[in-house]
Design an enzyme around this catalytic site. Sequence first.
Site, PDB file in Angstrom:
ATOM      1  CB  CYS B  80      -0.985  -0.188   1.261  1.00  0.00           C
ATOM      2  SG  CYS B  80      -2.283   1.343   0.873  1.00  0.00           S
ATOM      3  CG  HIS B 182      -4.158  -3.010   2.544  1.00  0.00           C
ATOM      4  ND1 HIS B 182      -3.078  -2.727   3.478  1.00  0.00           N
ATOM      5  CD2 HIS B 182      -4.828  -2.061   2.163  1.00  0.00           C
ATOM      6  CE1 HIS B 182      -3.318  -1.436   3.694  1.00  0.00           C
ATOM      7  NE2 HIS B 182      -4.105  -0.866   2.824  1.00  0.00           N
ATOM      8  CD  GLU B 184      -2.168  -5.923   4.770  1.00  0.00           C
ATOM      9  OE1 GLU B 184      -1.863  -6.194   3.616  1.00  0.00           O
ATOM     10  OE2 GLU B 184      -2.205  -4.790   5.243  1.00  0.00           O
TER      11      GLU B 184
END
Lengths: 252, 200
Positions: B80, B182, B184
């Site tokens: 990001c 992202h 994650e």
Amino acid sequence: MLTRRIIPCLDVKDGNVVKGVQFQNLRPMGDPLELARRHVLGGADELCFLDVTASIEARPLLIDLIRRLSEVVFVPFTIGGGIQSVADARDILRAGADKIGVNTAAVQRPELLRELAEEFGAQCVVLSIDTCSRGETWFVTTHGGRTLTDRPALDWAQQAVDLGAGEILLNAIDTDGQREGFSIGITDAVCRAVTVPVIASGGAGGAEDFVQVFQKTGCSAALAASIFHDGSWTSNRLKEVLRERGIEVRLG
Amino acid sequence: MNLALIDYGAGNLRSVANALRYLDCAFDLCDSATALKGATRIILPGVGHFGAAMHELNRRGLVEPLVERVRAGVPLLGICLGLQLLFESSEEAPGVPGLGLLAGGVRRLQTKVVPHMGWNRLVFQRAHAITRGLPDTVHCYFANSFAATPADTGVTVAEVRQDDDTFPAIVADGSLAATQFHPEKSGPVGLIMLRNFVQC
């Protein structure tokens, strides 16, 4: 192109996910991590947890729950309820939440939105507006819809975005819990009035309600609670209907 | 094998750490030049403001060692804001130099709605180790108001489109790779990409 998002909302009390009718007779619904995992496997694009206790005493339980959630939930999740300050927000974000939802505290002190955006970035500041109509105008309410203000929701949405809100969660009290569809008029008006993503909330009863709100308004996401909790729908089953109707979704 | 997760106060540090733990990947939190010395692989997370993030990296003395490690061929994954920091500058913080590991800058998005928030479909431009094993259709989770403009468009591995705007979703050059989304927070496909980085 961004897909339209489906967001199941879960109520949390004392670190447990609870279910009740209009905040009465709250009962634990089972292991919060298991419930969260089930929603994610069911295709949820995001999760929203609303802390309905929002008391200082219960805060450590909430923080512990957020920590455990962030270990198993690999989609974004928002925590709302009782956030009054940058310090409150920091505790919640540090514990692993992706976004914070603010409502009453921001109405009482709009500068809170600027402080949060400057500290953490607008992308994690969700302004939640509970709104109800009186005649032709939709007004802001606070304290979970119990207190009516004289502030039109449209004005508040615009001011909040100027201050730093990165997303607006618009909950229409008129249709909330009725399962007869989202409030299209006010949702459309807020989407046209602001340049940040808008999440429609209040009134979802079935797939057709999501089709309508996505076709008739520019909302980025739609949030619902009861239709997911009673097992009548999963996010993926909703999305299959949406896709058949030409609405872009992510099939998880 | 020593994976360093750069800790400079970034908001998504915990989420990235949780994803690595879930994948059984050992890592060290790294907040100083000394801690970075032995790193054989680096993850640079990030959310928030370009200027504030560069300030925090500078304050911890991490800028030079990061640049030196990557120039020495140590693989780095930017996430990001961690992607944007790899470039030379950003419209978000005029006058603040980025890490300058990739030529080009960062501009404000031209989309109708900002932030660009939610799941967008990756449009692949070329193959790269980090995208190995992904399904044909991949949606990832974004939350950005700015996007990179690489001087060499060849660094773009995948891009996304929104309204009339198109911008890089994955860039890679040599041992560098970075995602604007992202991983994650992008469900199973995101975890695949994180695992690919750790193993590749």
